[in-house]
Scaffold this motif. Sequence first.
Motif, PDB file in Angstrom:
ATOM      1  N   LEU A   9      -6.352  -3.025 -52.651  1.00  0.00           N
ATOM      2  CA  LEU A   9      -6.802  -4.408 -52.420  1.00  0.00           C
ATOM      3  C   LEU A   9      -7.716  -4.564 -51.217  1.00  0.00           C
ATOM      4  O   LEU A   9      -8.259  -5.644 -50.997  1.00  0.00           O
ATOM      5  CB  LEU A   9      -5.582  -5.331 -52.217  1.00  0.00           C
ATOM      6  N   HIS A  10      -7.884  -3.517 -50.418  1.00  0.00           N
ATOM      7  CA  HIS A  10      -8.624  -3.679 -49.153  1.00  0.00           C
ATOM      8  C   HIS A  10      -9.553  -2.481 -48.938  1.00  0.00           C
ATOM      9  O   HIS A  10      -9.154  -1.460 -48.398  1.00  0.00           O
ATOM     10  CB  HIS A  10      -7.616  -3.804 -48.002  1.00  0.00           C
ATOM     11  N   LEU A  11     -10.787  -2.667 -49.419  1.00  0.00           N
ATOM     12  CA  LEU A  11     -11.764  -1.571 -49.345  1.00  0.00           C
ATOM     13  C   LEU A  11     -13.142  -2.187 -49.121  1.00  0.00           C
ATOM     14  O   LEU A  11     -13.647  -2.925 -49.972  1.00  0.00           O
ATOM     15  CB  LEU A  11     -11.734  -0.806 -50.676  1.00  0.00           C
ATOM     16  N   HIS A  12     -13.731  -1.896 -47.969  1.00  0.00           N
ATOM     17  CA  HIS A  12     -15.070  -2.430 -47.676  1.00  0.00           C
ATOM     18  C   HIS A  12     -16.112  -1.558 -48.362  1.00  0.00           C
ATOM     19  O   HIS A  12     -16.109  -0.331 -48.170  1.00  0.00           O
ATOM     20  CB  HIS A  12     -15.330  -2.434 -46.178  1.00  0.00           C
ATOM     21  N   LEU A  13     -17.007  -2.176 -49.117  1.00  0.00           N
ATOM     22  CA  LEU A  13     -18.012  -1.397 -49.846  1.00  0.00           C
ATOM     23  C   LEU A  13     -18.824  -0.507 -48.895  1.00  0.00           C
ATOM     24  O   LEU A  13     -18.904   0.709 -49.095  1.00  0.00           O
ATOM     25  CB  LEU A  13     -18.949  -2.334 -50.622  1.00  0.00           C
ATOM     26  N   THR A 189      -7.801 -12.920 -45.156  1.00  0.00           N
ATOM     27  CA  THR A 189      -8.592 -12.729 -43.930  1.00  0.00           C
ATOM     28  C   THR A 189      -7.985 -11.616 -43.097  1.00  0.00           C
ATOM     29  O   THR A 189      -6.763 -11.420 -43.112  1.00  0.00           O
ATOM     30  CB  THR A 189      -8.669 -14.025 -43.088  1.00  0.00           C
ATOM     31  N   HIS A 190      -8.847 -10.852 -42.414  1.00  0.00           N
ATOM     32  CA  HIS A 190      -8.346  -9.863 -41.463  1.00  0.00           C
ATOM     33  C   HIS A 190      -7.674 -10.613 -40.309  1.00  0.00           C
ATOM     34  O   HIS A 190      -8.253 -11.545 -39.760  1.00  0.00           O
ATOM     35  CB  HIS A 190      -9.485  -9.046 -40.866  1.00  0.00           C
ATOM     36  N   ALA A 191      -6.496 -10.191 -39.957  1.00  0.00           N
ATOM     37  CA  ALA A 191      -5.805 -10.742 -38.775  1.00  0.00           C
ATOM     38  C   ALA A 191      -4.645  -9.821 -38.436  1.00  0.00           C
ATOM     39  O   ALA A 191      -4.086  -9.172 -39.324  1.00  0.00           O
ATOM     40  CB  ALA A 191      -5.283 -12.156 -39.050  1.00  0.00           C
ATOM     41  N   GLY A 213      -5.449  -9.325 -44.353  1.00  0.00           N
ATOM     42  CA  GLY A 213      -5.933  -7.958 -44.157  1.00  0.00           C
ATOM     43  C   GLY A 213      -5.278  -7.383 -42.913  1.00  0.00           C
ATOM     44  O   GLY A 213      -5.407  -7.949 -41.826  1.00  0.00           O
ATOM     45  N   HIS A 214      -4.543  -6.317 -43.081  1.00  0.00           N
ATOM     46  CA  HIS A 214      -3.742  -5.676 -42.021  1.00  0.00           C
ATOM     47  C   HIS A 214      -2.483  -6.526 -41.748  1.00  0.00           C
ATOM     48  O   HIS A 214      -1.483  -6.314 -42.402  1.00  0.00           O
ATOM     49  CB  HIS A 214      -4.556  -5.420 -40.734  1.00  0.00           C
ATOM     50  N   GLY A 215      -2.546  -7.429 -40.777  1.00  0.00           N
ATOM     51  CA  GLY A 215      -1.374  -8.275 -40.499  1.00  0.00           C
ATOM     52  C   GLY A 215      -0.210  -7.522 -39.871  1.00  0.00           C
ATOM     53  O   GLY A 215       0.880  -8.081 -39.685  1.00  0.00           O
ATOM     54  N   THR A 270      -7.118   1.798 -48.093  1.00  0.00           N
ATOM     55  CA  THR A 270      -7.788   2.749 -47.188  1.00  0.00           C
ATOM     56  C   THR A 270      -8.715   2.080 -46.172  1.00  0.00           C
ATOM     57  O   THR A 270      -9.096   2.719 -45.202  1.00  0.00           O
ATOM     58  CB  THR A 270      -8.635   3.745 -47.986  1.00  0.00           C
ATOM     59  N   ASP A 271      -9.190   0.853 -46.447  1.00  0.00           N
ATOM     60  CA  ASP A 271     -10.087   0.117 -45.542  1.00  0.00           C
ATOM     61  C   ASP A 271     -11.528   0.669 -45.607  1.00  0.00           C
ATOM     62  O   ASP A 271     -12.370   0.067 -46.269  1.00  0.00           O
ATOM     63  CB  ASP A 271      -9.535   0.178 -44.108  1.00  0.00           C
ATOM     64  N   ASP A 272     -11.785   1.769 -44.918  1.00  0.00           N
ATOM     65  CA  ASP A 272     -13.138   2.362 -44.867  1.00  0.00           C
ATOM     66  C   ASP A 272     -12.963   3.887 -44.918  1.00  0.00           C
ATOM     67  O   ASP A 272     -13.075   4.557 -43.869  1.00  0.00           O
ATOM     68  CB  ASP A 272     -13.835   1.976 -43.552  1.00  0.00           C
TER      69      ASP A 272
HETATM   70 ZN    ZN Z   1     -10.815  -4.081 -43.351  1.00  0.00          ZN
END
Ligand code: ZN
Length: 325
Positions: A9-13, A189-191, A213-215, A270-272
Motif C-alpha cells: 500500500l505504500h510505494l513511491h513511484l 498521509t505520512h505522519a 503512512g508510517h504512523g 517498502t516505501d522506496d
Molecule cells: Zn513514504
Amino acid sequence: MKDIPKVELHLHLEGGAPPEFIRGLALEKKVDLSGIFTDDGGYAYRDFLHFLEVYEAATSVLTGPEEFARLTTALLEESASHGVVYTEAFLSPDFCGGADMIAWREYLAAMREAAEAAERDLGITMRGVITCVRHFGPDQAKAVATCAADTAGDFIVGFGMGGDESAHTPADFAWSFDCAREAGLAITTHAGEWGGAKSVRDSIEALGPVRIGHGVQSIDDPALCDLLVERDITLEVCPGSNVFLGVYKSLKDHPIQRLRDRGVKVTVSTDDPPFFRTTMTREYEGLAHTFGYDEETFAELNQTALDAAFCDEPTRDKIRKRLTQ
Ligand code: ZN
Ligand code: ADE
C-alpha cells in the motif's frame, strides 16, 4: 517468502527508480548526478532530509510521460517478481510537469497504459494515490489536489502527502485534503515517521485520513493507539525504510509487533525500495527472522492491507481470490 502473494500500500513511484535507470537518464541528459550514488551502485545520503534532497535530485532527470511510463513498467516488474499482486503507487504531479493539469493528464495516461500492460503481462494490479509534497507548501498542494480531483476515478483512488513532516502543519493542507475527499478520493498521509505521536494526532484531526503512512511513533502514546483502533485507521508500516533511515536502530527495536499487540491495524510496504536496499521479499524475511512471523501472520497482514486498499469492490474481490490461490 518470494512466492507469498502480497498487497503493498505504500510505494513511491519515483522512490522505486533503480539507480542505474536514473544514472542512465542523467548521462543521456548530461546532468551531473555523480554525488548521489554510492560506489556499489546504490543511492547516497546522510540522513532523512538529505534523503529527500537526493530523492528530488534523482527525480529531476525524469522528464516526460514516456520516461514515467518506463519507470512504471520497471517498478511493476520488480514488484511482481517479489509476489506483489496489488500495489498502490504514490504518484506526484509535482514531478510530472509541475502540477500543471494538462501536463498531468498526459503523464497519467502514459503511466496508466504501462500499468494496464503490466496487469495483462505480469498479473500485477496497480492503483494510483496522488501525493503532494509537504515541504513544497500548501499552495503547491492545492495545485496537486486539483489535479487529483480532476483525475479521480477507478485508477486514481486516493490522495496523500509525503515529504518533510516538520514543514508547515497538517491544518495548512486541509483545503487540499477536503478537495480530494469531495472528489471521492480516499485519504492517507505520512505522519509519525520522523514526527512524534503528536504529528499523527494532528494529522488525524486536521485531515481525516483512513490510513497513515508510517504512523509508527504512535506507539509512544497509548491513547493515540486507542484512537487508531477506535477510528479503524490502518498504518502503512515500512520497517526497512524506518531502520535504514535510522528511525529505529534495528528491526528488533521496531514497534510493528507492539502496535499489533495493541490492536492497531498494520500492513507492510517498502516505501522506496532501492533507496533502502529492500524488496517486499526482504521485508518479509526480516519480519520472519526477527518476530517469528509465519505464513499465517503474513496472510493476516495481506488481508488487512487488502481491506484497507483504496480500490473498488470488484478489484478487491479479484485480489482476494489471488491471495487465497
Ligand atoms: Zn513514504
Ligand atoms: N517521500 C518518499 N519517501 C518518503 C518518506 N519515507 N517519507 C516522507 N516522504 C517521502
